[in-house]
Design a protein around this motif. Structure first.
Motif, PDB file in Angstrom:
ATOM      1  N   PHE A 243       0.832  -1.206   0.000  1.00 32.19           N
ATOM      2  CA  PHE A 243       0.000   0.000   0.000  1.00 32.19           C
ATOM      3  C   PHE A 243       0.866   1.254   0.000  1.00 32.19           C
ATOM      4  N   GLU A 244       1.926   1.261   0.781  1.00 30.37           N
ATOM      5  CA  GLU A 244       2.784   2.437   0.851  1.00 30.37           C
ATOM      6  C   GLU A 244       3.474   2.715  -0.479  1.00 30.37           C
ATOM      7  N   LEU A 245       3.785   1.667  -1.220  1.00 26.88           N
ATOM      8  CA  LEU A 245       4.435   1.850  -2.517  1.00 26.88           C
ATOM      9  C   LEU A 245       3.451   2.217  -3.616  1.00 26.88           C
ATOM     10  N   THR A 246       2.287   1.590  -3.635  1.00 26.07           N
ATOM     11  CA  THR A 246       1.354   1.802  -4.736  1.00 26.07           C
ATOM     12  C   THR A 246       0.367   2.932  -4.476  1.00 26.07           C
ATOM     13  N   GLU A 247      -0.063   3.113  -3.250  1.00 26.56           N
ATOM     14  CA  GLU A 247      -1.056   4.134  -2.909  1.00 26.56           C
ATOM     15  C   GLU A 247      -0.611   4.911  -1.668  1.00 26.56           C
TER      16      GLU A 247
END
Length: 88
Positions: free
Chosen positions: A17-21
């Protein structure tokens, strides 16, 4: 309590999640609910007021047409209240 494997899987999901959103991850991390958009608030309030006024006017003037339109407006207001209109 979560098992070691479950914690590792949750950490993988968190990193994903931190990388994509990153914006979504920041919102989830802050824990604050999003404020409703101004458009949604305006539509909901105007529908509520219109429905109430039409119903009241239909009862005061003994007009079945105004009463019917008021009931239809109340139905649409309920649908808007229960729907995800304007939500993220």
């Amino acid at each position: 309590m979560l098992s070691h494997h479950d914690r590792q899987e949750l950490e993988k999901i968190e990193r994903w999640f931190e990388l994509t959103e990153p914006a979504l991850a920041a919102r989830l991390r802050s824990g604050k609910p999003a404020r409703p958009p101004l458009l949604r608030l305006a539509v909901v309030l105007s529908l509520d007021l219109t429905a109430g006024l039409l119903m009241l006017l239909g009862m005061v003037t003994n007009s079945p047409a105004l009463l019917l339109i008021g009931m239809i407006t109340v139905t649409s207001a309920v649908i808007v209240h229960l729907s995800r209109f304007g939500r993220d």
